[in-house]
Design a protein around this motif. Structure first.
Motif, PDB file in Angstrom:
ATOM      1  N   PRO A  39       0.823  -1.225   0.000  1.00  0.00           N
ATOM      2  CA  PRO A  39       0.000   0.000   0.000  1.00  0.00           C
ATOM      3  C   PRO A  39       0.850   1.264   0.000  1.00  0.00           C
ATOM      4  O   PRO A  39       0.488   2.244  -0.636  1.00  0.00           O
ATOM      5  N   SER A  42       1.965   1.669  -3.568  1.00  0.00           N
ATOM      6  CA  SER A  42       0.850   2.133  -4.401  1.00  0.00           C
ATOM      7  C   SER A  42       0.568   3.602  -4.144  1.00  0.00           C
ATOM      8  O   SER A  42       0.411   4.388  -5.079  1.00  0.00           O
ATOM      9  N   GLU A 129      -1.753  -1.460 -10.620  1.00  0.00           N
ATOM     10  CA  GLU A 129      -2.657  -2.582 -10.866  1.00  0.00           C
ATOM     11  C   GLU A 129      -2.018  -3.899 -10.434  1.00  0.00           C
ATOM     12  O   GLU A 129      -2.676  -4.749  -9.826  1.00  0.00           O
ATOM     13  N   ASP A 132      -2.079  -4.125  -6.721  1.00  0.00           N
ATOM     14  CA  ASP A 132      -3.431  -4.456  -6.254  1.00  0.00           C
ATOM     15  C   ASP A 132      -3.734  -5.935  -6.472  1.00  0.00           C
ATOM     16  O   ASP A 132      -4.348  -6.585  -5.621  1.00  0.00           O
ATOM     17  N   ASN A 133      -3.287  -6.469  -7.609  1.00  0.00           N
ATOM     18  CA  ASN A 133      -3.496  -7.905  -7.862  1.00  0.00           C
ATOM     19  C   ASN A 133      -2.734  -8.762  -6.854  1.00  0.00           C
ATOM     20  O   ASN A 133      -3.222  -9.803  -6.435  1.00  0.00           O
ATOM     21  N   LYS A 135      -2.082  -7.858  -3.774  1.00  0.00           N
ATOM     22  CA  LYS A 135      -2.867  -7.781  -2.531  1.00  0.00           C
ATOM     23  C   LYS A 135      -4.051  -8.734  -2.592  1.00  0.00           C
ATOM     24  O   LYS A 135      -4.352  -9.429  -1.613  1.00  0.00           O
ATOM     25  N   LYS A 136      -4.723  -8.794  -3.752  1.00  0.00           N
ATOM     26  CA  LYS A 136      -5.865  -9.698  -3.895  1.00  0.00           C
ATOM     27  C   LYS A 136      -5.420 -11.150  -3.745  1.00  0.00           C
ATOM     28  O   LYS A 136      -6.104 -11.949  -3.110  1.00  0.00           O
ATOM     29  N   ASP A 170     -12.968  -2.500  -6.494  1.00  0.00           N
ATOM     30  CA  ASP A 170     -11.954  -2.092  -7.463  1.00  0.00           C
ATOM     31  C   ASP A 170     -10.600  -1.903  -6.795  1.00  0.00           C
ATOM     32  O   ASP A 170      -9.576  -2.221  -7.354  1.00  0.00           O
ATOM     33  N   ARG A 171     -10.613  -1.344  -5.599  1.00  0.00           N
ATOM     34  CA  ARG A 171      -9.363  -1.075  -4.902  1.00  0.00           C
ATOM     35  C   ARG A 171      -9.458  -1.701  -3.517  1.00  0.00           C
ATOM     36  O   ARG A 171     -10.522  -1.759  -2.927  1.00  0.00           O
ATOM     37  N   ILE A 172      -8.337  -2.139  -3.017  1.00  0.00           N
ATOM     38  CA  ILE A 172      -8.268  -2.691  -1.670  1.00  0.00           C
ATOM     39  C   ILE A 172      -7.512  -1.682  -0.828  1.00  0.00           C
ATOM     40  O   ILE A 172      -6.409  -1.287  -1.170  1.00  0.00           O
ATOM     41  N   GLN A 174      -5.651  -0.367   2.647  1.00  0.00           N
ATOM     42  CA  GLN A 174      -4.794  -0.943   3.675  1.00  0.00           C
ATOM     43  C   GLN A 174      -5.540  -1.118   4.990  1.00  0.00           C
ATOM     44  O   GLN A 174      -5.338  -2.102   5.693  1.00  0.00           O
TER      45      GLN A 174
END
Length: 186
Positions: A39, A42, A129, A132-133, A135-136, A170-172, A174
């Protein structure tokens, strides 16, 4: 089953638990490091995009002002040349006109080179992106470990629900990841 067999089974079970704890430690430490680093990365990249966009817009505004001033200089020089000045003044005015033209060309080159910002922003957005992927993916790993854990069904459902909610967005953020990890005791 003899008492020795039970003791041996308990020893083996304890060794398996220790092995599992070691494996969990191997996963938890990188997970903690990643959940705090990604995070920040990002956010930093998003700040870079905003800063470069603002700076480029300011620079482009200044360049446009310079171009307008050069046009005025060109007009003034053309007017003075139309008055048919003496040769020494004419020579200087033509020199000014040529330098002014050269400055306009250089400013156009600068404008062209400033397009790097748009390309850089696109690449940085791709990196965001990817982060974020990641993190997912980490959350999916956490979900699968929750399902295999010894938590109560209610706790599992609550945590899985929150994690799924984060995964479908769409976004995660922290804060959401931190809350989930805290509930897991990580």
């Amino acid at each position: 089953m003899a008492m020795e067999d039970v003791k041996q089974l308990v020893r083996e079970l304890l060794e398996e638990v220790k092995s599992l704890e070691a494996k969990l430690d191997e996963v938890v430490k990188p997970l903690e490091e990643t959940s705090s680093t990604i995070p920040m990365a990002s956010g930093s990249l998003e700040d870079v995009i905003k800063f470069t966009e603002q700076s480029v817009h300011q620079i482009m505004g200044i360049i446009n002002d310079l171009m307008k001033e050069l046009e005025k200089v060109q007009e003034d020089v053309d007017f003075l040349l139309s008055l048919n000045p003496v040769s020494s003044i004419r020579s200087r005015l033509e020199s000014i006109k040529e330098r002014s033209k050269k400055l306009s060309e250089l400013l156009l080159q600068v404008i062209t080179l400033m397009s790097f910002q748009d390309l850089a922003s696109q690449q940085i957005k791709r990196v965001i992106e990817v982060l974020d992927n990641i993190k997912k993916t980490i959350l999916k790993i956490v979900l699968s470990s929750i399902e295999a854990s010894s938590l109560s069904i209610e706790q599992k459902e609550k945590i899985v629900g929150k994690a799924t909610e984060m995964l479908t967005g769409d976004r995660i953020f922290q804060e959401d990841v931190d809350k989930l990890l805290e509930e897991l005791g990580l």
